[in-house]
Design an enzyme around this catalytic site. Structure first.
Site, short mmCIF file in Angstrom:
data_model
loop_
_atom_site.label_atom_id
_atom_site.label_comp_id
_atom_site.label_asym_id
_atom_site.label_seq_id
_atom_site.Cartn_x
_atom_site.Cartn_y
_atom_site.Cartn_z
CD GLU A 165 123.27 -33.08 -24.89
OE1 GLU A 165 123.71 -33.71 -23.91
OE2 GLU A 165 122.06 -32.77 -25.01
CE LYS A 190 123.76 -33.12 -20.25
NZ LYS A 190 122.94 -33.90 -21.21
CB CYS A 223 121.15 -30.96 -22.53
SG CYS A 223 119.46 -31.53 -22.85
#
Length: 683
Positions: free
Chosen positions: A53, A122, A178
């Site tokens: 990430e 994200k 994540c």
């Protein structure tokens, strides 16, 4: 035929996870580390490589993310990665901050062949504990555009994207970042229902005590629920240590099974590769009807995904064997602790099932034939445990050994000792007189003194044993316990209507031969029937498997050797598992068997001296697989269509017509035999 030895020819795809050393706010350095790892992964045959990430900037830039110099440098670094990808035959997924519509997003960028195929922001931003991502970034649902102009090209932008490598069968992947996998319903759940077989997670995730284990649980369970491969990568060496530490954990899971894992706390760039079986995942989704039901239930969310297709130059003609370990004994865990747990569980399933059958039938006695061989030994052990649980004396086990024309001295003595150490009512019936009477009635040459040992001669003995057991059960008020195992049933290595096929209840019905041998060894090792009993069990384990129906030159050794006729059970159980449980083609099963068995050191359990370090060349693998294919798919289904009741013990399957396996008794084996021809004769 080098393509046979190429994993891409058999439904696998090699994927990689790169953990590059990084420098905070130094995108040029980070891009070069990323490119180096990408080249290394592609050189090893990987078709997909994932990086951490925000890897091009480093995750721990904090308010530096709002500095234009850093953001511009990240774009330049991305340009370097895109340019390098022209000569890297793999799809790369890299993380970076990206400005879109005057907002900043934490993004994953999919790159291959000098092109950007899509950008995924994200979805869920953690803003608790040590995380303050909402201070710098916007979540995916804040985006108003579905595309973005990036390095001179208009590319898709948004979370609802799937990427399909069209020249690698079943390789469709999804990217989440994540925290997305830590929420109750991760985006990858819907992506899997939309057809993604590989789920990629670009993560940073700092190191904390106990967190590594939780990541394993999280990723493993998500891969299992989604019937997918899950690639997880996180930040490592070089991230800021202001308030956190970083371990660079990376894992690859496939349907709940750990395929590869990186070492943690490595002080330099490192990488793992893993071979994921996409065909297996596809077949599991096809087999489990509830997966399709779930797709229908969430049709609205599933329909929102768009698929971007592109090719990656994968060489399927080169020799590219598997890196993942294929266990030789798929029914038996390699890990010693898990193996003991498995044996305990299987044993208790068998015991509980027989106990329930006796309770419901109001029966307190069982009748069982004891040959001194492996299967009847294990069935006797199950019966002993059942009597203990029911509070009945073990003398209620009416055990009979019935020597015939070919019974060896060794197995007869073992049968006598077994009945004694278990505490059963031990009985012995010589079946030769009744067999001779039947042979006379049939006009068989053996009854006239001729040494004719045909199938009639063999089955007269098998049938007499069964007839005695059933009539004894009638006479003494018990039920006949079957002893035939799953391996024999699969190969049709049982006489129709006799003891290894027919009984009142068969406790071994879905237990393969390799597992039975370890169950017996487990009882011996744990001294469950005493020191003397363990010695007898070890003798049984060291006895060559034989039906003992054809007389030999001496009584010490049987004339017939089962495995010389139908092949080694360790290979045939391997074939059984992959052909029947997963429905793979014979050629793929042969490739898996070659991967496991061609090298004496591969797939062998450590610290297991009782497991022979056998080695089979491809020619033997092909020949023995041919025996299985011809026996299983044509000629023996009629036996499986009418087997007695018996408990299913494992996910490896059962051949009960009331459970896992429903098939016509008169099908042909031509398509499987034809596929065998794809297997080379040698490696």
């Amino acid at each position: 035929m080098s393509e046979f030895f190429n994993l891409y020819s058999h439904g696998f795809a090699r994927v990689a996870v790169g953990i590059p050393e990084c420098r905070v706010a130094d995108p040029a350095f980070n891009a070069q580390q990323t490119i180096t790892l990408a080249r290394d992964a592609a050189a090893q045959g990987a078709v997909l490589v994932a990086f951490p990430e925000l890897g091009l900037s480093a995750y721990t830039c904090e308010d530096l993310f709002h500095q234009r110099a850093l953001l511009d440098a990240c774009l330049e670094a991305l340009g370097e990665v895109v340019a390098a990808s022209v000569t890297i035959p793999a799809a790369l997924v890299v993380g970076m901050p990206l400005r879109v519509d005057h907002r900043l997003f934490n993004c994953a960028v999919v790159v291959s062949g000098g092109r950007i195929h899509g950008v995924v922001p994200k979805s869920y931003l953690p803003n608790y504990g040590e995380f303050y991502e909402a201070r710098q970034f916007n979540a995916a649902d804040a985006a108003t555009s579905s595309s973005v102009s990036l390095l001179g090209a208009e590319v898709p932008f948004g979370p609802g994207q799937l990427f399909e490598v069209s020249n690698v069968r079943d390789l469709r992947f999804h990217v989440e970042i994540c925290e997305d996998v830590w929420v109750p319903v991760p985006p990858s759940s819907f992506a899997a229902m939309a057809g993604a077989t590989v789920l990629v997670n670009l993560s940073a995730s700092n190191a904390l005590v106990g967190k590594s284990s939780y990541r394993h649980q999280l990723v493993g369970q998500q891969s299992a629920r989604c019937l997918a491969a899950y690639i997880y990568t996180s930040a490592g060496m070089g991230e800021s240590s202001t308030d956190m530490a970083w371990d660079g954990q990376a894992v690859i899971y496939e349907n709940g099974e750990l395929i590869a894992e990186a070492k943690r706390f490595v002080d330099q760039s490192h990488m793992i590769v893993g071979d994921v079986d996409l065909e297996r995942l596809s077949r599991e989704r096809m087999r489990l009807s509830t997966f399709g039901h779930c797709v229908r239930t969430h049709a609205e969310q599933v329909s929102r995904f768009a698929v971007t297709r592109f090719e990656v130059p994968v060489d399927t003609s080169a020799r590219l064997p598997l890196t993942r370990m294929i266990q030789r004994y798929p029914f038996v865990p390699a890990n010693a602790a898990l193996r003991d747990e498995r044996c305990t569980e299987v044993y208790n399933i068998q015991v509980q099932a027989l106990e329930q059958r006796m309770r419901s039938a109001g029966i307190e006695k069982v009748v069982i034939g004891i040959s001194g061989g492996l299967d009847s030994t294990h069935a006797l052990l199950v019966c002993a445990k059942v009597m203990d649980r029911l509070g009945l004396p073990r003398t209620n086990i009416l055990a009979y050994t019935m020597p015939g024309f070919a019974t060896s001295t060794r197995t007869l003595e073992q049968a006598r000792k077994l009945m004694s150490v278990v505490g059963a009512s031990a009985n012995e019936i010589d079946i030769r007189p009744s067999c001779m009477q039947m042979l006379k009635d049939l006009g068989h040459p053996f009854a006239r003194g001729e040494k004719v040992y045909d199938v009639t001669f063999e089955n007269v003995q098998a049938g007499e044993r069964t007839s005695h057991l059933f009539r004894l059960a009638n006479h003494l008020g018990g039920i006949v316990i079957g002893t035939g195992d799953l391996s024999e049933l699969a190969l049709g290595w049982c006489t129709y209507g006799v003891g290894d096929h027919m009984s009142h209840y068969n406790v071994n019905a879905s237990v393969p031969k390799t597992l039975i041998s370890h169950l017996v060894r487990w009882v011996a090792d744990t001294k469950q029937i005493g020191e003397l009993g363990s010695d007898v069990l070890l003798d049984v384990l060291n006895t060559q498997i034989s039906p003992e129906l054809v007389p030999g030159d001496a009584n010490e050794k049987p004339e017939q050797h089962t495995e010389s006729i139908i092949g080694p059970y360790e290979l045939q159980d391997f074939n059984l598992f992959y052909l029947i449980r997963y429905g793979f083609t014979p050629s793929k099963v042969a490739f898996l068997a070659w991967s496991a068995w061609h090298d004496r050191t591969r797939g062998v359990w450590p610290n297991a001296p009782h497991v022979q370090r056998n080695e089979y060349p491809l020619s033997d693998i092909k020949r023995i697989l041919g025996i299985f294919v011809k026996r299983f798919f044509k000629g023996s289904q009629f036996k499986r269509s009418c087997v007695p009741n018996g408990p299913k013990v494992g996910t490896g399957g059962s051949l009960s017509p009331r459970g896992d396996w429903r098939a016509p008794s008169d099908s042909e084996s031509a398509v499987w035999v034809r596929d065998l021809e794809r297997i080379p004769d040698q490696s």
